[in-house]
Design a protein around this motif. Structure first.
Motif, short mmCIF file in Angstrom:
data_model
loop_
_atom_site.label_atom_id
_atom_site.label_comp_id
_atom_site.label_asym_id
_atom_site.label_seq_id
_atom_site.Cartn_x
_atom_site.Cartn_y
_atom_site.Cartn_z
N VAL A 258 0.84 -1.19 0.00
CA VAL A 258 0.00 0.00 0.00
C VAL A 258 0.88 1.25 0.00
O VAL A 258 1.76 1.41 0.85
N ASN A 259 0.66 2.13 -0.95
CA ASN A 259 1.37 3.40 -1.05
C ASN A 259 2.88 3.25 -1.20
O ASN A 259 3.62 4.22 -1.00
N LEU B 164 2.25 -0.36 11.54
CA LEU B 164 3.01 0.21 10.43
C LEU B 164 2.51 1.61 10.10
O LEU B 164 3.29 2.54 9.86
N ASN B 165 1.21 1.80 10.10
CA ASN B 165 0.60 3.06 9.71
C ASN B 165 0.92 4.20 10.67
O ASN B 165 0.77 5.37 10.34
N LEU C 44 9.89 4.71 1.11
CA LEU C 44 10.17 3.31 0.78
C LEU C 44 10.17 2.41 2.01
O LEU C 44 10.21 1.18 1.88
N CYS C 45 10.13 3.01 3.19
CA CYS C 45 10.29 2.25 4.44
C CYS C 45 9.04 1.44 4.75
O CYS C 45 7.91 1.94 4.70
N ILE D 83 -5.26 3.59 1.87
CA ILE D 83 -5.34 4.65 2.87
C ILE D 83 -4.60 5.86 2.32
O ILE D 83 -3.66 5.72 1.52
N LYS D 84 -5.04 7.04 2.71
CA LYS D 84 -4.38 8.26 2.26
C LYS D 84 -2.95 8.30 2.78
O LYS D 84 -2.70 8.04 3.96
#
Length: 830
Positions: free
Chosen positions: A92-93, A193-194, A144-145, A125-126
């Motif tokens: 994601v993203n 993570l988020n 990139l993490c 998710i934004k």
């Protein structure tokens, strides 16, 4: 630990009781995906992709320990759903820039996305701003993490710098519906993570650490990259040349990653150094100090002829330990053939120390190695500035404390904030220079079995114990009787009336008393603080694996012979296993192969050291004949772990080698590695051809590199006596011969990736008490000589002892020292 049998996917495998399931699987070539876990470090449970089913219960393979008879399944419908969801979340993203990402082609996110078959995306998710940051030698791209926390873990558990941590990302909370619709572990992983990205523990803008680069090495994606490597090459273009690091005595496994220099220049160039980071960690010198090759375009026949004549004329060859075992063998052969003296001061001091030690130990070599230190839970270090003498010894000390919940004592005159920063379980004792004998006597007193020690040593240790009367306060309970008034019913009248009654209670009372205690005066002599014994007792609880590391301060000590015998007594009569830190790259190999002399003669040929005729691999234009650098040679190096490791040439060399000179003087070998099989078996080497020597690690971490030296038995002296220690001290300003972190020799000084400056290194505390500032010029003078140097403020040391480095010969620091690494001198601003 005992061996047990477990079953993984129908395959019975043997492992150690208490081993993590993931490690047991890897050791038996069974694949379980894992992104956050690092061998030798603590599990973090950040990725959760190592899910397995053990005896019907879903567990994390990196954190669940194997039990005898356990039945493990690595794949079920539920587990596969979790893995798929976890990998979708990681994607994601994640920026679609694989074509220009430095990690592309060796990226674990790419690998696992393909392995698990992620071909669509179920979550979104934004995104938030995750700007990249330049942290000095490391570039961090937060975009990139994947916050696997490997970098945080390796910095804490292995290196001991504790320079990285997770910090708030500032993202929106996950949509509540995901909690109900997603697999449980995938949601938990995403929720964490988020919320996070990686940040600096210091809170500053630049990394304040020992600059080892291990965080970038373990990064599974392109988030952490060595700044100098960014956008320099695709991974698949690089050829890996297996080698052994040629800087300190750790003998770390490395690979030189090479390819052509440019379209115009097809000569190979080293672009980076890699390591098997699950099993070995590199210091900054090993990782960034690689471009020290000697660029010679052709053979200088006239200079070679002069070199041959110089050897015929010479009565001495003086050399450093930055040479291979095969070159040491050539020099020893020339000594025997031509009657030359061989002079190598640091290797000679180590050689003598080993011989004195062996008179009591009964073996030619010390009995332990750094792997034993890693696996210990109580470690003592004496006589070494660990972080610069041998960084892997420091990593072993730190790893024993973090992963094994160990403790230790660091005895050294120079206060070291890096060591102190490892945690509360390390006790630093900053004894005075020359007091290393007292330290070893203290270790004998605290840990040796006195029923087996020589009686003369027991009696001597007893002389430092005396009964002392002290007054102590203690709290006791004392009975106190009080008269109180209470209302009671009069039995005769039936009415209440006030009466006086006695009531007793126990109240605390402080009293003083005199007690007899055993005072160990050795503690005060070595500078241990008042709480040392109390802290030691606490730190020794549940400790059962003891390691002692001793270092170069002991080998050059005025009473090194007595120190060597004391070390042997500690090893023989206590539970400590002893590891000695060889001073430089191949000091141990040189000490075993060469018969070294104390003094030079009248005409000297120097090898990587200035002499009447100089052979040098430094390529600085100041030598009489160029030689190949270590990254241009094939051969073997003998490490601190008593392992003979092969190293290969990463870059071509077009000039003459020592072997060419040897051939001209009557020896005969087509290549220097023809002497690998001829290394002296009497000293513990094996008759093994170079091309037969392996250089890799197995999946279970077994080191398959070269071979282990045989630790030869030697005749033991019946005399185990040791001399009383001398209470000598150094009066005045103390200087110490030691390098800053990441520097070892002229070769590390030559590299472009290491930028330390030669000068006099002073602690911030020292400078604050003096009239000096960083950048000032000072004259340092004693009876041996004088020099002028630039003051360098170093936050990696503390206290009042200043450091003079050896990595730049132009400074000529060694001129101020007799042999011992400590001396006194006047320091004046100029």
């Amino acid at each position: 630990m005992s061996k047990i049998t477990i079953n993984i996917d129908g395959k019975e495998v043997q492992t150690q009781e208490g081993e993590y399931i993931l490690n047991a699987a890897r050791a038996n070539d069974i694949f379980i995906p894992a992104i956050c876990y690092l061998t030798r470090c603590s599990p973090t449970l950040a990725c959760r992709i190592c899910l397995v089913e053990a005896d019907g219960k879903q567990v994390y393979a990196c954190n669940a320990k194997a039990k005898d008879g356990m039945n493990i399944t690595t794949s079920t419908e539920t587990i596969e759903a979790e893995k798929r969801a976890i990998m979708e979340v990681y994607d994601v993203n994640h920026p679609l820039q694989c074509g220009v990402c430095d990690q592309s082609g060796e990226c674990e996110l790419q690998n696992y996305t393909l392995e698990i078959g992620v071909d669509s995306q179920s979550y979104a998710i934004k995104d938030v701003d995750r700007s990249s940051k330049d942290w000095g030698h490391i570039h961090y791209d937060a975009g990139l993490c994947i916050v696997c926390e490997r970098c945080v873990t390796v910095c804490k558990d292995m290196i001991g710098d504790n320079s990285l941590k997770t910090v708030a990302r500032g993202a929106d909370a996950l949509d509540e519906q995901y909690k109900e619709s997603m697999p449980k572990d995938a949601y938990s992983m995403w929720n964490k993570l988020n919320k996070s990205v990686i940040g600096l523990t210091s809170g500053g803008e630049m990394l304040d650490c020992t600059s080892c680069g291990e965080c970038a090495a373990v990064c599974p994606v392109g988030a952490l990259v060595d700044t100098d490597f960014m956008y320099k090459s695709n991974a698949w273009e690089l050829k890996q040349v297996p080698a052994t690091c040629g800087h300190c005595s750790a003998g770390c496994q490395i690979s030189y990653d090479i390819k052509h220099t440019s379209i115009e220049n097809t000569e190979d160039k080293i672009y980076r150094v890699m390591n098997e980071w699950n099993y070995v960690s590199l210091c900054g010198a090993g990782r960034y100090g690689y471009d020290y090759e000697n660029k010679v375009q052709a053979k200088d026949e006239a200079a070679f002829a002069r070199a041959v004549e110089a050897f015929k004329k010479a009565d001495t060859v003086e050399f450093t330990s930055t040479i291979t075992n095969e070159e040491a063998y050539i020099l020893q052969s020339l000594k025997e053939k031509l009657g030359l003296k061989l002079v190598n001061k640091e290797a000679k001091a180590f050689q003598t120390f080993l011989k004195d030690y062996s008179q009591i130990s009964g073996t030619a070599l010390y009995g332990s190695d750094l792997k034993v230190v890693h696996n210990s839970n109580f470690v003592v270090s004496v006589g070494s500035a660990l972080k610069s003498d041998n960084p892997n010894a420091r990593y072993a000390l730190n790893n024993s404390m973090t992963v094994n919940k160990g403790a230790g004592i660091y005895f050294h005159p120079v206060s070291d904030p890096v060591i102190d920063g490892m945690g509360k379980s390390i006790m630093s004792v900053n004894h005075a220079p020359l007091q290393e004998e007292a330290v070893l006597y203290l270790i004998l007193d605290l840990f040796a079995d006195k029923s087996k020690l020589p009686s003369s040593v027991v009696d001597y240790l007893a002389s430092f114990h005396k009964e002392k009367t002290i007054t102590v306060e203690e709290t006791i309970k004392e009975k106190v009787v009080e008269i109180v008034k209470e209302m009671k019913v009069n039995e005769e009248t039936g009415e209440e009336e006030e009466v006086e009654v006695e009531k007793s209670k126990m109240v605390p009372k402080k009293v003083s008393k005199e007690v007899q205690i055993d005072e160990n005066t050795l503690l005060a002599l070595v500078g241990a603080d008042a709480k040392f014994e109390e802290n030691l007792e606490k730190n020794l609880k549940k400790k059962d694996a003891f390691a002692l590391m001793v270092g170069p301060d002991l080998y050059t000590h005025p009473r090194s012979g007595n120190l060597a015998r004391l070390v042997a007594l500690v090893e023989k009569y206590s539970d400590f296993e002893v590891t000695m830190i060889p001073p430089l790259t191949n000091s141990l190999g040189v000490a075993l192969i060469c018969e070294l002399d104390d003094e030079k003669g009248s005409y000297t040929v120097g090898y990587n050291t200035k002499a009447d005729f100089t052979l040098s691999a430094l390529g600085n234009g100041e030598c009489d004949l160029d030689m190949p650098a270590m990254n241009q040679q094939e051969g073997t190096l003998t490490s601190i772990n008593k392992r003979v490791n092969p190293t290969n040439a990463a870059l071509a060399y077009k000039g003459y080698e020592l072997n060419d000179i040897a051939n001209a003087l009557g020896m005969s070998a087509a290549n220097v590695i023809d002497y690998t099989a001829a290394l002296p078996t009497s000293a513990g080497f094996k008759s093994e051809a170079f091309d037969n020597l392996p250089n890799h690690y197995e999946n279970d971490g077994t080191e398959v590199r070269g071979y282990l030296l045989e630790n030869k038995e030697v005749e033991v002296s019946s005399d185990e006596s040791v001399e009383p220690f001398l209470a000598d001290t150094l009066e005045g300003a103390v200087i110490y011969l030691a390098n800053p972190v990441r520097q070892f020799t002229e070769f590390t000084n030559k590299t472009t990736g290491l930028d330390e400056i030669a000068g006099v290194y002073m602690s911030e505390a020292y400078l604050s008490k003096s009239e000096l500032n960083g950048g000032d010029s000072v004259k340092i003078k004693n009876d041996n000589g004088e020099l002028v140097a630039t003051v360098i403020s170093d936050n990696k040391i503390a206290g009042d002892i200043v450091l003079l480095p050896t990595f730049d010969s132009k400074l000529n620091s060694e001129a101020l020292f007799s042999s011992y690494r400590f001396a006194t001198a006047s320091i004046q601003k100029v």
